[in-house]
Scaffold this active site. Sequence first.
Site, PDB file in Angstrom:
ATOM      1  N   SER A  55       0.817  -1.216   0.000  1.00 29.00           N
ATOM      2  CA  SER A  55       0.000   0.000   0.000  1.00 29.00           C
ATOM      3  C   SER A  55       0.850   1.264   0.000  1.00 29.00           C
ATOM      4  O   SER A  55       0.363   2.344  -0.346  1.00 29.00           O
ATOM      5  CB  SER A  55      -0.942   0.016   1.204  1.00 29.00           C
ATOM      6  OG  SER A  55      -0.212   0.099   2.405  1.00 29.00           O
ATOM      7  N   ASP A  57      -2.791   6.413  11.831  1.00 28.88           N
ATOM      8  CA  ASP A  57      -1.904   5.878  10.803  1.00 28.88           C
ATOM      9  C   ASP A  57      -0.644   6.740  10.749  1.00 28.88           C
ATOM     10  O   ASP A  57      -0.677   7.885  10.307  1.00 28.88           O
ATOM     11  CB  ASP A  57      -2.621   5.903   9.446  1.00 28.88           C
ATOM     12  CG  ASP A  57      -1.773   5.329   8.306  1.00 28.88           C
ATOM     13  OD1 ASP A  57      -0.616   4.956   8.561  1.00 28.88           O
ATOM     14  OD2 ASP A  57      -2.285   5.262   7.173  1.00 28.88           O
ATOM     15  N   HIS A  71       1.519   5.478   6.418  1.00 25.46           N
ATOM     16  CA  HIS A  71       1.268   6.058   5.104  1.00 25.46           C
ATOM     17  C   HIS A  71       1.436   7.573   5.179  1.00 25.46           C
ATOM     18  O   HIS A  71       1.624   8.126   6.260  1.00 25.46           O
ATOM     19  CB  HIS A  71      -0.124   5.671   4.615  1.00 25.46           C
ATOM     20  CG  HIS A  71      -0.316   4.193   4.498  1.00 25.46           C
ATOM     21  ND1 HIS A  71      -0.899   3.430   5.499  1.00 25.46           N
ATOM     22  CD2 HIS A  71       0.022   3.322   3.525  1.00 25.46           C
ATOM     23  CE1 HIS A  71      -0.910   2.160   5.133  1.00 25.46           C
ATOM     24  NE2 HIS A  71      -0.354   2.060   3.936  1.00 25.46           N
TER      25      HIS A  71
END
Length: 545
Positions: free
Chosen positions: A262, A513, A516
């Site tokens: 990802s 998060d 990312h």
Amino acid sequence: MSTFSSKDTSTLSYPKSLLSIVTTVGGLAVFLILASSFLVSQPIGAAVHEYFYGVHHLDRVTFDGDAVINDTANFNPIAVENKENENGVEDEKDQTSKPHDEMKESDAKGELTENSPQTTVLSESNSSVAQPHPKSKEEDGESNNSSLPEETKNEGSLLSSDTRSEDVRSSSTGSNGINQTKLDPECDLYHGKWIYDLTGPLYRNDSCPVLTQMQNCQGNGRPDKDYENWRWKPAQCDLPRFDPKKFLELMRGKTLAFIGDSVARNQMESMLCILWQYEVPKNRGNKKMQRYYFRSTSTMIVRIWSSWLVNQTSEPLDFAPAGVVKLHLDVPDDGFMQYIPQFDVVVLSSGHWFAKQSVYVLNNEIVGGQLWWPDKSRKMKVNNIEAFGISVETILTAMATHPNFSGLTIVRSFSPDHYEGGAWNTGGSCTGKVKPAEDGELVENGFTNIMHEKQFTGYTRAIKKKTNKSALQFMDITEVFAYRHDGHPGPYRSPDPNKITKRGPDGKPPPQDCLHWCMPGPVDTWNELVFDLIRRDFQSRHNAS
């Protein structure tokens, strides 16, 4: 029959000749006008259209959408990866790029203006961050920030670096005041400073319809915005601001593929968002491969999902039952290797999935595992860190020896996370970080350091085995991005107005998060580095020929 005298004939011949000439010239003029109009209005003449009229055509396009992951107390930063992995790539959705199409053309081009305010950056600090101008205002885990796991480049003018319109000054420039305007093939891109840049980001969060919602930090309510405005400045040269028009020209008739997890998706979407400001691509993807086609230069941007970059199976093997993933560390993932001859540039991303449960296999023999080793009487030969190093050597060797691949492979080094005070599932947090870290603020991340080391070792070993005409480049962003703890979504992972963004009464941080990257944000710098590496590679090949 009517007849004419010689006198009559001489009288009529001149006007008839003149009429013929006028008719011919007029017809030719009309033809040229119609042909020119047709040329600049069609894909084949998009570049001509741009040069002559200074505008570009914005087509509507369908695109693949990513699901929004709702806030949960058990948030896993690679949950989206698990969802994607069920079918390889997200299902296609027939959606229209309304956010982009509704923009006025002047707004669409606003982020790319060359008449932006100038910036003066003053810094006497020895850190890797230059201070801003006074006027400027997945599943089973990711890496633990504080400890190791339990088990131990077209040709010509496009190949020259462009200069930026703003005036940037920093101690990173050195006493000789280097300000390179031409490409320096020997320049070290990975040592320098983060400088504040009032020019702003390369795009807005609302000008890119393919941006995954979890990385849409402004759209998800993040209150600060300065993290969008820091640019990387190498110590001895300039890293050019990304020019999408020049990039597409450089990649004319070529394909760029992002392959991996990802984080690869994060980088690929950043690339699309940047290019989207110049030209809206056509979506030609499917469940196995995302593909975006830019008609003006016949350039294709591709993404293929591959969690570990090596082959994986789920069937029973020796004492490992069905269901648990078996990673064949010595076998590259054929899910994308079968397409390699079609690509001109490949950017590889892997590493974080080695914190996830899996069994490690070499020569069809189980040699280790992560979060799985039921028989304690057996000695584990390979842990997850060693497995990562082996996998890197395997896939890069496959690229460097592939008989039908002669392109450029860029290995993006291990992307650092910034879970401070714990891991993603044990109270780690990046909340409240609003600017790059100073040298004294850096938190040592032992896991990141050793993963980077193993990755580079695998790269150097693969280089020695190279037999084809391809090129391998190590894009070493790990240390550079260790300073960017401000660039992650943190708790701003969804547009849910009821999401928790503050620590609770017990001091526990909200789900977040810190792996990312926000878009726009630091991840856009990765693609400026990719642009520069491609340009250098093409220049080198051009010189060699």
